[in-house]
Design a protein around this motif. Structure first.
Motif, PDB file in Angstrom:
ATOM      1  N   THR A 113       1.622   4.366  99.554  1.00 53.19           N
ATOM      2  CA  THR A 113       0.178   3.821  99.502  1.00 53.19           C
ATOM      3  C   THR A 113       0.620   3.381 101.418  1.00 53.19           C
ATOM      4  O   THR A 113       1.885   2.567 101.326  1.00 53.19           O
ATOM      5  CB  THR A 113      -0.229   2.571  99.247  1.00 53.19           C
ATOM      6  OG1 THR A 113      -0.430   3.025  98.206  1.00 53.19           O
ATOM      7  CG2 THR A 113      -1.342   2.086  99.888  1.00 53.19           C
ATOM      8  N   VAL A 114      -0.197   4.527 102.540  1.00 49.37           N
ATOM      9  CA  VAL A 114      -0.282   3.954 104.102  1.00 49.37           C
ATOM     10  C   VAL A 114      -0.751   2.307 104.170  1.00 49.37           C
ATOM     11  O   VAL A 114      -2.018   2.463 103.748  1.00 49.37           O
ATOM     12  CB  VAL A 114      -0.422   5.256 104.617  1.00 49.37           C
ATOM     13  CG1 VAL A 114      -0.725   4.416 106.115  1.00 49.37           C
ATOM     14  CG2 VAL A 114      -0.120   6.590 104.419  1.00 49.37           C
ATOM     15  N   ASP A 115       0.225   1.478 104.788  1.00 51.00           N
ATOM     16  CA  ASP A 115      -0.327   0.346 105.003  1.00 51.00           C
ATOM     17  C   ASP A 115      -0.401  -0.676 106.743  1.00 51.00           C
ATOM     18  O   ASP A 115      -1.225  -1.104 107.007  1.00 51.00           O
ATOM     19  CB  ASP A 115       0.328  -0.757 104.389  1.00 51.00           C
ATOM     20  CG  ASP A 115       1.820  -1.087 104.489  1.00 51.00           C
ATOM     21  OD1 ASP A 115       2.623   0.093 105.380  1.00 51.00           O
ATOM     22  OD2 ASP A 115       2.855  -1.515 103.964  1.00 51.00           O
ATOM     23  N   VAL A 116      -0.043   0.994 106.946  1.00 52.66           N
ATOM     24  CA  VAL A 116       0.192   0.505 108.704  1.00 52.66           C
ATOM     25  C   VAL A 116      -0.095   1.856 109.128  1.00 52.66           C
ATOM     26  O   VAL A 116       0.835   3.126 108.845  1.00 52.66           O
ATOM     27  CB  VAL A 116       1.679   0.137 109.466  1.00 52.66           C
ATOM     28  CG1 VAL A 116       0.846  -0.586 110.901  1.00 52.66           C
ATOM     29  CG2 VAL A 116       1.646  -1.753 108.615  1.00 52.66           C
ATOM     30  N   VAL A 117      -1.167   2.199 110.386  1.00 49.96           N
ATOM     31  CA  VAL A 117      -1.176   3.129 111.427  1.00 49.96           C
ATOM     32  C   VAL A 117      -1.410   2.850 112.278  1.00 49.96           C
ATOM     33  O   VAL A 117      -2.871   2.237 112.525  1.00 49.96           O
ATOM     34  CB  VAL A 117      -2.703   4.135 110.895  1.00 49.96           C
ATOM     35  CG1 VAL A 117      -2.536   5.587 111.563  1.00 49.96           C
ATOM     36  CG2 VAL A 117      -2.135   4.883 109.481  1.00 49.96           C
ATOM     37  N   ALA A 118      -0.146   2.537 113.335  1.00 56.51           N
ATOM     38  CA  ALA A 118      -0.583   1.527 114.644  1.00 56.51           C
ATOM     39  C   ALA A 118      -0.572   2.386 115.911  1.00 56.51           C
ATOM     40  O   ALA A 118       0.352   3.240 116.212  1.00 56.51           O
ATOM     41  CB  ALA A 118       0.380   0.960 114.789  1.00 56.51           C
TER      42      ALA A 118
ATOM     43  N   TYR B 101       2.747   4.326 115.303  1.00 53.07           N
ATOM     44  CA  TYR B 101       3.777   5.142 114.155  1.00 53.07           C
ATOM     45  C   TYR B 101       2.838   4.915 112.642  1.00 53.07           C
ATOM     46  O   TYR B 101       2.537   4.348 112.706  1.00 53.07           O
ATOM     47  CB  TYR B 101       4.772   3.862 113.887  1.00 53.07           C
ATOM     48  CG  TYR B 101       4.528   2.881 113.914  1.00 53.07           C
ATOM     49  CD1 TYR B 101       4.875   2.212 112.359  1.00 53.07           C
ATOM     50  CD2 TYR B 101       4.147   1.920 114.976  1.00 53.07           C
ATOM     51  CE1 TYR B 101       4.771   0.902 111.841  1.00 53.07           C
ATOM     52  CE2 TYR B 101       3.710   0.508 114.566  1.00 53.07           C
ATOM     53  CZ  TYR B 101       3.880  -0.720 113.142  1.00 53.07           C
ATOM     54  OH  TYR B 101       3.700  -1.347 113.166  1.00 53.07           O
ATOM     55  N   VAL B 102       3.888   5.487 112.047  1.00 55.16           N
ATOM     56  CA  VAL B 102       2.788   5.127 110.329  1.00 55.16           C
ATOM     57  C   VAL B 102       4.012   4.161 109.874  1.00 55.16           C
ATOM     58  O   VAL B 102       5.175   4.419 109.282  1.00 55.16           O
ATOM     59  CB  VAL B 102       2.078   6.572 109.858  1.00 55.16           C
ATOM     60  CG1 VAL B 102       2.163   6.256 107.991  1.00 55.16           C
ATOM     61  CG2 VAL B 102       1.677   7.270 110.831  1.00 55.16           C
ATOM     62  N   ARG B 103       3.721   3.226 108.261  1.00 52.97           N
ATOM     63  CA  ARG B 103       4.734   2.977 107.690  1.00 52.97           C
ATOM     64  C   ARG B 103       4.137   2.925 106.422  1.00 52.97           C
ATOM     65  O   ARG B 103       2.702   3.033 106.189  1.00 52.97           O
ATOM     66  CB  ARG B 103       4.490   1.311 108.395  1.00 52.97           C
ATOM     67  CG  ARG B 103       5.339   0.684 106.815  1.00 52.97           C
ATOM     68  CD  ARG B 103       5.881  -0.839 107.401  1.00 52.97           C
ATOM     69  NE  ARG B 103       5.304  -1.515 106.432  1.00 52.97           N
ATOM     70  CZ  ARG B 103       4.705  -2.762 106.814  1.00 52.97           C
ATOM     71  NH1 ARG B 103       5.401  -3.683 107.524  1.00 52.97           N
ATOM     72  NH2 ARG B 103       3.557  -3.753 106.844  1.00 52.97           N
ATOM     73  N   ILE B 104       4.952   3.409 105.360  1.00 52.06           N
ATOM     74  CA  ILE B 104       4.526   4.143 104.108  1.00 52.06           C
ATOM     75  C   ILE B 104       5.175   3.249 103.232  1.00 52.06           C
ATOM     76  O   ILE B 104       7.049   2.148 103.200  1.00 52.06           O
ATOM     77  CB  ILE B 104       4.755   4.808 103.571  1.00 52.06           C
ATOM     78  CG1 ILE B 104       4.137   6.201 104.526  1.00 52.06           C
ATOM     79  CG2 ILE B 104       4.162   5.115 101.943  1.00 52.06           C
ATOM     80  CD1 ILE B 104       4.457   7.716 103.842  1.00 52.06           C
ATOM     81  N   ASN B 105       4.420   2.429 102.240  1.00 52.87           N
ATOM     82  CA  ASN B 105       4.756   1.271 101.137  1.00 52.87           C
ATOM     83  C   ASN B 105       4.782   2.135  99.950  1.00 52.87           C
ATOM     84  O   ASN B 105       3.963   2.172  99.343  1.00 52.87           O
ATOM     85  CB  ASN B 105       3.642   0.797 100.763  1.00 52.87           C
ATOM     86  CG  ASN B 105       3.818  -1.135  99.894  1.00 52.87           C
ATOM     87  OD1 ASN B 105       4.784  -0.494  98.714  1.00 52.87           O
ATOM     88  ND2 ASN B 105       4.003  -2.594 100.783  1.00 52.87           N
ATOM     89  N   HIS B 106       6.288   1.913  99.556  1.00 50.66           N
ATOM     90  CA  HIS B 106       6.850   2.573  98.173  1.00 50.66           C
ATOM     91  C   HIS B 106       6.847   1.979  97.317  1.00 50.66           C
ATOM     92  O   HIS B 106       7.096   2.103  95.807  1.00 50.66           O
ATOM     93  CB  HIS B 106       7.999   3.742  98.228  1.00 50.66           C
ATOM     94  CG  HIS B 106       7.887   4.384  99.704  1.00 50.66           C
ATOM     95  ND1 HIS B 106       7.161   5.472  99.597  1.00 50.66           N
ATOM     96  CD2 HIS B 106       8.587   4.050 101.294  1.00 50.66           C
ATOM     97  CE1 HIS B 106       7.428   6.375 100.877  1.00 50.66           C
ATOM     98  NE2 HIS B 106       8.406   5.445 101.288  1.00 50.66           N
ATOM     99  N   GLY B 107       6.379   0.768  96.985  1.00 44.84           N
ATOM    100  CA  GLY B 107       6.670  -0.539  96.032  1.00 44.84           C
ATOM    101  C   GLY B 107       8.445  -0.802  95.608  1.00 44.84           C
ATOM    102  O   GLY B 107       9.387  -0.593  96.085  1.00 44.84           O
ATOM    103  N   ASN B 108       7.814  -1.595  95.172  1.00 48.38           N
ATOM    104  CA  ASN B 108       9.680  -2.457  95.157  1.00 48.38           C
ATOM    105  C   ASN B 108      10.084  -2.854  96.495  1.00 48.38           C
ATOM    106  O   ASN B 108      11.501  -2.670  96.267  1.00 48.38           O
ATOM    107  CB  ASN B 108      10.320  -1.969  94.089  1.00 48.38           C
ATOM    108  CG  ASN B 108       9.876  -1.646  92.423  1.00 48.38           C
ATOM    109  OD1 ASN B 108       9.244  -2.800  91.907  1.00 48.38           O
ATOM    110  ND2 ASN B 108      10.286  -0.591  92.181  1.00 48.38           N
ATOM    111  N   GLY B 109       9.493  -3.459  97.115  1.00 50.53           N
ATOM    112  CA  GLY B 109      10.522  -3.975  98.441  1.00 50.53           C
ATOM    113  C   GLY B 109      10.282  -2.876  99.087  1.00 50.53           C
ATOM    114  O   GLY B 109      11.259  -2.553 100.657  1.00 50.53           O
TER     115      GLY B 109
END
Length: 171
Positions: free
Chosen positions: A75-80, A90-98
């Motif tokens: 899930t994309v959690d940062v688009v900045a 930049y984009v950050r994707i959260n893949h779960g489990n840290g």
């Protein structure tokens, strides 16, 4: 005497439970893939003076505007956009489990916060935003907020130096 026997018995049961019950396994990392379209070859560079040290800078000839793909589902959690500093766009994707991935110095975005992405979903485009000196993708894999050595298809990336990477899995 009964009290002492009961205490020793309780300690024995607790010790046996500790030895016999295995620790829960650490959450497995996603199987990350190279963050580019299938069958493209990119030069990935790692160096000890990079910030963070385990980041990879990906380049290829005329790469400005080339699509950047999600390297694993999440899930994309940062688009900045940090402007002319640091990661720039930049984009950050959260893949779960840290586990998270960072894709920096983009020229533009093709996703939004809250988007669910799968392998190969275009999330942005190679650029030279932020503290970049030329078009490339700055890529990071992190676990619990700390940068870790990147893996692609379970294989450790080359540290430290330059290596060519081609996405062939899942094509």
């Amino acid at each position: 005497m009964r009290f002492r026997v009961a205490t020793l018995g309780t300690v024995g049961v607790m010790l046996a439970a500790t030895v016999l019950v295995p620790a829960s396994p650490a959450a497995a990392a996603p199987t990350f893939r190279v963050p580019f379209p299938c069958n493209q070859t990119w030069s990935g560079q790692t160096r000890t003076n990079h910030s963070p040290q385990y980041a990879i800078d990906f380049n290829r000839a005329n790469d400005q505007g080339d699509p950047v793909k999600a390297s694993a589902p999440g899930t994309v959690d940062v688009v900045a956009n940090l402007g002319d500093t640091s990661y720039g766009r930049y984009v950050r994707i959260n893949h779960g489990n840290g586990y998270t991935t960072y894709y920096a110095h983009l020229s533009g975005f093709n996703t939004s916060v809250g988007a669910s992405v799968g392998y190969g979903k275009t999330i942005g485009y190679v650029g030279t935003s932020g503290g970049s000196t030329g078009p490339h993708l700055h890529y990071e894999q992190r676990h619990n907020g700390s940068a870790v050595k990147a893996r692609f298809n379970g294989n450790l990336a080359l540290y430290f130096g330059t290596k060519n990477y081609t996405r062939t899995v899942g094509c």
